[in-house]
Design a protein around this motif. Sequence first.
Motif, PDB file in Angstrom:
ATOM      1  N   MET A   1      36.411  40.863  44.362  1.00 47.25           N
ATOM      2  CA  MET A   1      35.786  40.401  43.127  1.00 47.25           C
ATOM      3  C   MET A   1      36.296  41.202  41.932  1.00 47.25           C
ATOM      4  O   MET A   1      36.457  40.646  40.832  1.00 47.25           O
ATOM      5  CB  MET A   1      34.264  40.474  43.210  1.00 47.25           C
ATOM      6  CG  MET A   1      33.576  39.749  42.055  1.00 47.25           C
ATOM      7  SD  MET A   1      31.768  39.762  42.129  1.00 47.25           S
ATOM      8  CE  MET A   1      31.422  38.284  43.082  1.00 47.25           C
ATOM      9  N   GLY A   2      36.583  42.465  42.134  1.00 44.64           N
ATOM     10  CA  GLY A   2      37.157  43.283  41.068  1.00 44.64           C
ATOM     11  C   GLY A   2      38.484  42.716  40.596  1.00 44.64           C
ATOM     12  O   GLY A   2      38.761  42.643  39.395  1.00 44.64           O
ATOM     13  N   PHE A   3      39.289  42.279  41.568  1.00 47.68           N
ATOM     14  CA  PHE A   3      40.581  41.694  41.216  1.00 47.68           C
ATOM     15  C   PHE A   3      40.393  40.405  40.416  1.00 47.68           C
ATOM     16  O   PHE A   3      41.107  40.164  39.429  1.00 47.68           O
ATOM     17  CB  PHE A   3      41.400  41.437  42.488  1.00 47.68           C
ATOM     18  CG  PHE A   3      42.744  40.845  42.209  1.00 47.68           C
ATOM     19  CD1 PHE A   3      43.727  41.597  41.559  1.00 47.68           C
ATOM     20  CD2 PHE A   3      43.028  39.541  42.575  1.00 47.68           C
ATOM     21  CE1 PHE A   3      44.976  41.050  41.286  1.00 47.68           C
ATOM     22  CE2 PHE A   3      44.274  38.991  42.303  1.00 47.68           C
ATOM     23  CZ  PHE A   3      45.247  39.742  41.655  1.00 47.68           C
ATOM     24  N   HIS A   4      39.423  39.600  40.823  1.00 48.96           N
ATOM     25  CA  HIS A   4      39.160  38.365  40.066  1.00 48.96           C
ATOM     26  C   HIS A   4      38.672  38.658  38.656  1.00 48.96           C
ATOM     27  O   HIS A   4      39.057  37.985  37.706  1.00 48.96           O
ATOM     28  CB  HIS A   4      38.171  37.482  40.829  1.00 48.96           C
ATOM     29  CG  HIS A   4      38.836  36.694  41.909  1.00 48.96           C
ATOM     30  ND1 HIS A   4      39.284  35.423  41.723  1.00 48.96           N
ATOM     31  CD2 HIS A   4      39.176  37.040  43.177  1.00 48.96           C
ATOM     32  CE1 HIS A   4      39.862  34.990  42.839  1.00 48.96           C
ATOM     33  NE2 HIS A   4      39.816  35.958  43.743  1.00 48.96           N
ATOM     34  N   TRP A   5      37.831  39.675  38.525  1.00 47.71           N
ATOM     35  CA  TRP A   5      37.375  40.021  37.177  1.00 47.71           C
ATOM     36  C   TRP A   5      38.534  40.517  36.307  1.00 47.71           C
ATOM     37  O   TRP A   5      38.607  40.225  35.119  1.00 47.71           O
ATOM     38  CB  TRP A   5      36.214  41.031  37.219  1.00 47.71           C
ATOM     39  CG  TRP A   5      34.910  40.294  37.197  1.00 47.71           C
ATOM     40  CD1 TRP A   5      33.964  40.227  38.174  1.00 47.71           C
ATOM     41  CD2 TRP A   5      34.426  39.470  36.115  1.00 47.71           C
ATOM     42  NE1 TRP A   5      32.932  39.411  37.793  1.00 47.71           N
ATOM     43  CE2 TRP A   5      33.176  38.935  36.538  1.00 47.71           C
ATOM     44  CE3 TRP A   5      34.910  39.109  34.865  1.00 47.71           C
ATOM     45  CZ2 TRP A   5      32.413  38.077  35.732  1.00 47.71           C
ATOM     46  CZ3 TRP A   5      34.160  38.255  34.057  1.00 47.71           C
ATOM     47  CH2 TRP A   5      32.927  37.750  34.499  1.00 47.71           C
ATOM     48  N   LEU A   6      39.439  41.257  36.942  1.00 47.95           N
ATOM     49  CA  LEU A   6      40.609  41.711  36.192  1.00 47.95           C
ATOM     50  C   LEU A   6      41.376  40.526  35.628  1.00 47.95           C
ATOM     51  O   LEU A   6      41.724  40.495  34.437  1.00 47.95           O
ATOM     52  CB  LEU A   6      41.513  42.536  37.123  1.00 47.95           C
ATOM     53  CG  LEU A   6      42.872  42.911  36.535  1.00 47.95           C
ATOM     54  CD1 LEU A   6      42.711  43.885  35.374  1.00 47.95           C
ATOM     55  CD2 LEU A   6      43.790  43.491  37.610  1.00 47.95           C
ATOM     56  N   ARG A   7      41.625  39.530  36.472  1.00 47.37           N
ATOM     57  CA  ARG A   7      42.376  38.368  36.007  1.00 47.37           C
ATOM     58  C   ARG A   7      41.629  37.605  34.925  1.00 47.37           C
ATOM     59  O   ARG A   7      42.222  37.138  33.948  1.00 47.37           O
ATOM     60  CB  ARG A   7      42.684  37.451  37.191  1.00 47.37           C
ATOM     61  CG  ARG A   7      43.807  38.009  38.050  1.00 47.37           C
ATOM     62  CD  ARG A   7      43.787  37.403  39.412  1.00 47.37           C
ATOM     63  NE  ARG A   7      44.226  36.010  39.396  1.00 47.37           N
ATOM     64  CZ  ARG A   7      44.138  35.211  40.470  1.00 47.37           C
ATOM     65  NH1 ARG A   7      43.612  35.665  41.594  1.00 47.37           N
ATOM     66  NH2 ARG A   7      44.564  33.973  40.408  1.00 47.37           N
TER      67      ARG A   7
ATOM     68  N   ARG B   1      41.814  51.694  37.390  1.00 55.39           N
ATOM     69  CA  ARG B   1      40.562  51.922  38.108  1.00 55.39           C
ATOM     70  C   ARG B   1      40.518  51.153  39.422  1.00 55.39           C
ATOM     71  O   ARG B   1      39.900  51.584  40.395  1.00 55.39           O
ATOM     72  CB  ARG B   1      39.380  51.467  37.244  1.00 55.39           C
ATOM     73  CG  ARG B   1      39.129  52.370  36.055  1.00 55.39           C
ATOM     74  CD  ARG B   1      38.204  51.721  35.057  1.00 55.39           C
ATOM     75  NE  ARG B   1      36.801  51.945  35.398  1.00 55.39           N
ATOM     76  CZ  ARG B   1      35.795  51.474  34.657  1.00 55.39           C
ATOM     77  NH1 ARG B   1      36.043  50.770  33.577  1.00 55.39           N
ATOM     78  NH2 ARG B   1      34.552  51.723  35.004  1.00 55.39           N
ATOM     79  N   LEU B   2      41.163  49.983  39.436  1.00 53.19           N
ATOM     80  CA  LEU B   2      41.061  49.110  40.605  1.00 53.19           C
ATOM     81  C   LEU B   2      42.014  49.531  41.728  1.00 53.19           C
ATOM     82  O   LEU B   2      41.691  49.390  42.912  1.00 53.19           O
ATOM     83  CB  LEU B   2      41.361  47.666  40.177  1.00 53.19           C
ATOM     84  CG  LEU B   2      41.112  46.554  41.195  1.00 53.19           C
ATOM     85  CD1 LEU B   2      39.674  46.557  41.689  1.00 53.19           C
ATOM     86  CD2 LEU B   2      41.459  45.193  40.577  1.00 53.19           C
ATOM     87  N   LEU B   3      43.160  50.058  41.348  1.00 47.83           N
ATOM     88  CA  LEU B   3      44.173  50.387  42.369  1.00 47.83           C
ATOM     89  C   LEU B   3      43.644  51.284  43.482  1.00 47.83           C
ATOM     90  O   LEU B   3      43.900  51.023  44.662  1.00 47.83           O
ATOM     91  CB  LEU B   3      45.411  51.001  41.694  1.00 47.83           C
ATOM     92  CG  LEU B   3      46.386  49.979  41.104  1.00 47.83           C
ATOM     93  CD1 LEU B   3      47.434  50.670  40.227  1.00 47.83           C
ATOM     94  CD2 LEU B   3      47.077  49.178  42.212  1.00 47.83           C
ATOM     95  N   PRO B   4      42.891  52.324  43.145  1.00 50.07           N
ATOM     96  CA  PRO B   4      42.386  53.173  44.233  1.00 50.07           C
ATOM     97  C   PRO B   4      41.498  52.422  45.232  1.00 50.07           C
ATOM     98  O   PRO B   4      41.450  52.783  46.411  1.00 50.07           O
ATOM     99  CB  PRO B   4      41.559  54.239  43.513  1.00 50.07           C
ATOM    100  CG  PRO B   4      42.022  54.230  42.107  1.00 50.07           C
ATOM    101  CD  PRO B   4      42.512  52.845  41.826  1.00 50.07           C
ATOM    102  N   TYR B   5      40.828  51.382  44.760  1.00 44.58           N
ATOM    103  CA  TYR B   5      39.991  50.612  45.696  1.00 44.58           C
ATOM    104  C   TYR B   5      40.858  49.908  46.733  1.00 44.58           C
ATOM    105  O   TYR B   5      40.493  49.811  47.893  1.00 44.58           O
ATOM    106  CB  TYR B   5      39.120  49.606  44.945  1.00 44.58           C
ATOM    107  CG  TYR B   5      37.980  50.264  44.193  1.00 44.58           C
ATOM    108  CD1 TYR B   5      36.750  50.461  44.815  1.00 44.58           C
ATOM    109  CD2 TYR B   5      38.132  50.706  42.880  1.00 44.58           C
ATOM    110  CE1 TYR B   5      35.701  51.082  44.142  1.00 44.58           C
ATOM    111  CE2 TYR B   5      37.099  51.321  42.204  1.00 44.58           C
ATOM    112  CZ  TYR B   5      35.883  51.501  42.838  1.00 44.58           C
ATOM    113  OH  TYR B   5      34.858  52.112  42.175  1.00 44.58           O
ATOM    114  N   PHE B   6      42.017  49.433  46.281  1.00 45.87           N
ATOM    115  CA  PHE B   6      42.934  48.818  47.244  1.00 45.87           C
ATOM    116  C   PHE B   6      43.497  49.873  48.200  1.00 45.87           C
ATOM    117  O   PHE B   6      43.590  49.650  49.399  1.00 45.87           O
ATOM    118  CB  PHE B   6      44.062  48.079  46.509  1.00 45.87           C
ATOM    119  CG  PHE B   6      43.663  46.708  46.040  1.00 45.87           C
ATOM    120  CD1 PHE B   6      43.838  45.609  46.857  1.00 45.87           C
ATOM    121  CD2 PHE B   6      43.079  46.526  44.793  1.00 45.87           C
ATOM    122  CE1 PHE B   6      43.455  44.331  46.437  1.00 45.87           C
ATOM    123  CE2 PHE B   6      42.693  45.261  44.370  1.00 45.87           C
ATOM    124  CZ  PHE B   6      42.872  44.158  45.197  1.00 45.87           C
ATOM    125  N   ALA B   7      43.857  51.000  47.639  1.00 44.96           N
ATOM    126  CA  ALA B   7      44.412  52.067  48.483  1.00 44.96           C
ATOM    127  C   ALA B   7      43.402  52.507  49.536  1.00 44.96           C
ATOM    128  O   ALA B   7      43.727  52.684  50.715  1.00 44.96           O
ATOM    129  CB  ALA B   7      44.817  53.251  47.600  1.00 44.96           C
TER     130      ALA B   7
END
Lengths: 630, 630
Positions: free
Chosen positions: A559-565, A517-523
Motif C-alpha cells: 500500500m505504501g508503494f501505491h500511495w507513492l505512485r 522512506r519506503l525503500l527500507p521497507y522493501f529491504a
Amino acid sequence: MALLARSLRASAQPALVFARSMGVQYKAPIRDIQFVVDEVLNGDRHYQKAGFTDVSSDFRHSVLEEMAKFSEEVLSPLNAAGDEHGCKLDAKTKDVTTPPGWKEAYEQYKEGGWQSLSVAEEYGGQNLPLSLGLIKSELIATANWAWGMYPGLSIGAMNTLTLHGSEEQKQQYLTKLAEGTWLGTMCLTEPQCGTDLGQMKTKAVKQADGSYKITGTKIFISCGEHDFTENIVHIVLARTENAPPGTKGISLFIVPKYLQKEDGSLETKKNLVCGGLEKKMGIHGSSTCVMNFEDSKGWLIGEENKGLFQMFTFMNTARIGTALQGLGAAELAYQGALPYTKERMSMRALSGTREPEKAGDAIIHHGDVRRMLLTCKAFAEGARSMMYETSMLADYMLTAKTPEEHKKVDDEMGFLTPILKGFITEIGVEAASQGLQCFGGHGYLQDWGMEQNMRDARIGTLYEGTTGIQALDLLGRKILLQGGKNWLSYTGECFKYMKKQLWDNRQTSQHKREIVRLLPYFAKWYYMTGRVALRARSDADALSAASNDYLMYSGYTVMGFHWLRMMDVASERLANGGLSKEDELFYKAKVQTGQFYFDHLLPRANSHFQSALASHKSIMGEDAFNFQQQ
Amino acid sequence: MALLARSLRASAQPALVFARSMGVQYKAPIRDIQFVVDEVLNGDRHYQKAGFTDVSSDFRHSVLEEMAKFSEEVLSPLNAAGDEHGCKLDAKTKDVTTPPGWKEAYEQYKEGGWQSLSVAEEYGGQNLPLSLGLIKSELIATANWAWGMYPGLSIGAMNTLTLHGSEEQKQQYLTKLAEGTWLGTMCLTEPQCGTDLGQMKTKAVKQADGSYKITGTKIFISCGEHDFTENIVHIVLARTENAPPGTKGISLFIVPKYLQKEDGSLETKKNLVCGGLEKKMGIHGSSTCVMNFEDSKGWLIGEENKGLFQMFTFMNTARIGTALQGLGAAELAYQGALPYTKERMSMRALSGTREPEKAGDAIIHHGDVRRMLLTCKAFAEGARSMMYETSMLADYMLTAKTPEEHKKVDDEMGFLTPILKGFITEIGVEAASQGLQCFGGHGYLQDWGMEQNMRDARIGTLYEGTTGIQALDLLGRKILLQGGKNWLSYTGECFKYMKKQLWDNRQTSQHKREIVRLLPYFAKWYYMTGRVALRARSDADALSAASNDYLMYSGYTVMGFHWLRMMDVASERLANGGLSKEDELFYKAKVQTGQFYFDHLLPRANSHFQSALASHKSIMGEDAFNFQQQ
C-alpha cells in the motif's frame, strides 16, 4: 454492450425505506475511481494492450455513471432496512423471503444487463474486462454489501461453468445466469469442515442416465435460498463412490433448485431444500443457509475427482471480490463520518477557536478525529489502487491464448491475492471501527449506519479463507514454495519505478523523500522472508507463527508503494498547473492523505517486522494452555 | 460483612435460558485473580497498610468464591438471552421491561448484600476496600456486562452522594441504594453535547420550599428506566437560573423517579419519564434511555455551580470501572475460544501430524491460532494486573484522613486512569475480535457468543469519555499540565523495581533479558513526551494529533512492566520448587504468556512511537478534506 443501453436511469425507482434510519447515503467516488484507472494505472494503455479496444475512457465513464446512479439511488437506501429486516425462512415451505424492496432492486439490476458484464458474448455476455466488473462490484459492495452477495456469488458459479462446464452445460445454465434470470451459489462448507475440504462427506452416486444423486449437508451457503429468481443453480462439491480420500476425491456438480422439464419449464418440487438460516452478527440481508441434499439430482462438471483443482482456478478472482468488502467498509466509514465531524460541535480546537459564532468547534478540528478520518480515507484509497491494479492483471486471463499464458497471469495475481484478501479485509474492519468512533456514543446506535458497517465488515476476514489462511497461502505457497518468483518480479517492478523517480526523473519527481522512506521497507521484506524461511527449515511451525505479521507487513508495504505512485501523479498534475479549482482541491487532498499514510500508517509495518522475527517459541511452546481453572 | 454471610449459594437458582444458544459459559479465573492480588501485588501487606485489617487472604477467597458462583451460575447463562431479548419500552406506561430472568437475578444479588460492599457502615454498607469491589465487578462484568451496568451505574450515584450529599440526603437515598432496594443513574449527556458539558441546557428553577423544578432532555442514560427496583434515583446535571455559561454554571441534583410521601411510601405518578430506548450495536440488555424532565422535582447536591467539580471527584473510579469491560471482553474471548480450538479439527499442523487418529489436527496446533489465543490471554491477564494495582490505590481514598491525602491518591490514580480506560477498552475490542476469529466463520454466528462479546465490547471505547478524550486527558492534563509529576513518580517506581531485579537480585532474577528489552521503552517514553511537548509549544494541535499514539504507547509499556513482574513471581515460584502439579502448570503458562507479550505485543509500541513523532502536519493540514465528490 448493447444491453447497457437499457439504461437504469429510466427504470431507477426511489427505494422504499422501512427502517427508522437511513444509515449512510452512499455517494460513488467517481473522481477517485477515475484517478486510479485513468491516471495512476493508465487505463487507456492497459485496455488497448489487453485487447479491449472498445473500452475507451468515455465508455468507462458512462458505465460508471449508470452504476453510480443505481448504487446510490436504489441500493444504498435499502442497506439499513435490509439489516433491520433480514431474511425470513418459512418453516413450512422452506422458502426464504429477502428484505422488502430487495427483489425489486434485483429486477432493475437484471433488466440493466449488469450481471453479464464480463461473460463471453456467445453466452449472452458483454465480454467486458473483469476489471470493469470489479468497479461495478465495488459500487454495489459499498452501497449495500449484503445485497451484492446475491449477484456476486453467482459470478463464482458462472466462472466455474465458463472454465470447466461442457458446452451443453454452458448453454443450459450459463446463459440463464448471465442474463440474471437464475442466480447461482457455491456449496463447499460442511458442518465438520470449512478450510479443510479433505474432511468433506457429501456423497454423489452415479445413476444409469449419467446424472448423480447427491446426499449431504452443506452449511454457510450464502444466498443458498431466496426469492430473487425463479431458479437457483448450486455448484456443489461432493465425493463419488470409491473416490480417493482427502482432497483428491472431490468432484464438482451442478445441482439446480428446480429441475428443468423437457420443454425447459421448471418442476414444482424442490430438488434440495434450505434447512435453516443462520443468525449472524451482520450481513442480515444476505441469507446464510443450511442446504440439505437428499438424493438431489445433479450433473458432474468436468471429470471426477478434479473438484478441488477446478475450484482453485478461479480462487484468485473470488478472493479479490471478497477483498472488496474491506475497501467498501473503509469508504463507507469515511463517507459516513466526514459530514458528521463537520457538523458535530464539541469543545474548542486546542490551537484556538475556529468557529467563534458557535457553541463549540466542529470535531473535525480536533487532531485525533482527523487522524481517524484520515485512517479511513488512506485505507480506502490505498486499497482501491491495490485492487484495481490486480484486477487489470485479471483482464489478461480472458484474453490469454494458451494455458501457459493463463497460468502466468494467474500466478502473478496469485501472489497479490492473499495480500488483498487478508490485508484489506482486516483494515476494513479497523476503518469501520474508526468511522464509528468518530461519532462518539452516537456511533453505537443503529441510526447512523456505522455500527452496521462494522458488523457487516467483520465477516470479511472469515469467509473465502480466513486471514490466517491467506497469511499461510502468501508466505508458504505463493512465496516460499515458488522460490519467491512472482514476489521478486513484483518487487522488482517496484524498484524499477522508484529508481526511475529517484534518478531519471529526479528533476521533477517530488516524492524522493517518500521513496527513501519506503525503500527500507522493501529491504526488510527480503530480510524477513529469508529469516523466516531459514527458521522454518528446522521447525515448520515457525511459518504459521510468523504468517500473520508477514501478511500485514506485506500489505502495509504494498500500500505504501501505491500511495507513492498516487502522490507522484497528483503532485505532477499540481506542478503542471492549469487545473480547475476542483481538480486542485482533489490533487492536494491526495497528496496530504499520502503523507498521512507515510507518517502514521506505514510505520505499523515495523511492529509486524519485529514480531515476525521474534521467537516463535513463545507461540508454539507447550506451556501456555495447560493450566485450567477448576 | 455480616450481610455476606447470607450466602448466595443457598439461593442460587439455575437461570432460565431463552435463546437457542448459551454463548460462552463463564468460569471465574480465581487462580489468576489470587495470583495478582496475593502474589504479584502482595495483598496481605496492602490491606494491612491501607487499614483493612479484616481483609485476610481467607476472607478475600471466600468472597471471591461466592461471587464466582453467582456470576457463573446465575449471570453467565442470562447473557446470551439478554442480548437476544433486549429491553422493551411500553409505549403507554413508559415502563421498561428487562430481559427474562434479569430481575430475578438482581433480587438474588440484592439479597446477598453485594451492592453495599464498599459503602460506609453508617449507611448500611460493609466498608470493604474498593479494590475488592472491583474484583466483584470484574466477575459480573465478564459474565454479563449489560446486567452489571444496573448495579454498576448505581455505584456512581452512591459515590456522588457519599462525597457530596448532605447527611439527610445520605440517610434518605444512600441507605436505599446501598441495600439495593433502589438503583441510581447518572444523567449527564444531552442531544447536543456529551463530552462538552458546557453546552448543556437542562434548566433547574428554584422553588420556595428549597427544591428545584428541572426541565430538559437527557440522552444515553444507561439504566435510566427498568423493572429491577421500585424506585430509581437519578443524579442529574442541570443549570440553575442565572448560572454562569459553560461548565462553571453546572449544578448537581437528585431527581427520583417516584417522589417519597411523608410516610416514606412512594407516589404513583412518575416524576420524570423515559421517552425512548436506543437501538444499539450491543449491550442490548442494558436499557439506554432518553429521559424527559418536565418540571421534575429535584434537590441540589452540595452547592450551586459546583456540579462539574463534583463529577470529577469520582471520575477516576468511574472510568476504571469502565475499563473493566476491556478486561472482561479479553477474558471472555479467551474462555470462549480455547475449548473450541482444542476440539475443532482442520488440516494438519505444519510440523507434522499431532492427532493421527483423527481426520485433522485440532486448530490449536496451528501457530496463527495460538497467536490469537495468546493475544487474548496476554491482554486479559496483563490488564488485570494493571487494574488491580490502580484499584489498590483507590483503597487509600476511603481511609484518607485529610483532603490533601485524598488528593494525593486521586492524582496518582489520575495518571493511570486514562491509560486503563483508553488502552484496555481498545485492546478489549481487539481481543474480542481475535477470539471470534479463532472460530472461523462460526464465530460470526450468534450461537457461540463471540460476536455478542465483540458487539458488547465495542461500547467500551465510547462512553465515560472516548479513547480520544482519555488520550488528551493523559498527555495534556495528567502529564504535561502537571509537569509530569505523577508520571515521573510512577516510572521512577518502575525503574526502582527493574534496578533491584537487575542488580540486587541479579543472582536469582530470571528475567533480566526482559528488563533489558523493556528499559528502552521507558526511555523512549521520556523522549517522546519531550518531543511532543516541544512541538506543542508552537502548535497546540500537535498534542491532539499525537495523543492516541501516545496513549497506546503508554499502555503497551505499562503492561510490559506488569508482565515483567508477573513473570518474575512465576519464575521465582518455579525455581523454589515444591509446587503442586497444578501450580507448576499455572506458573509455566504465566511465563510463556509473558514471553509472548514481550515478543509479539510489546513491539507494537514502536509503531506508535514512530507515528507520534512523525509530522502532525499531515493530520492538521487543511487540504485533506476539501475535495467533495459532486
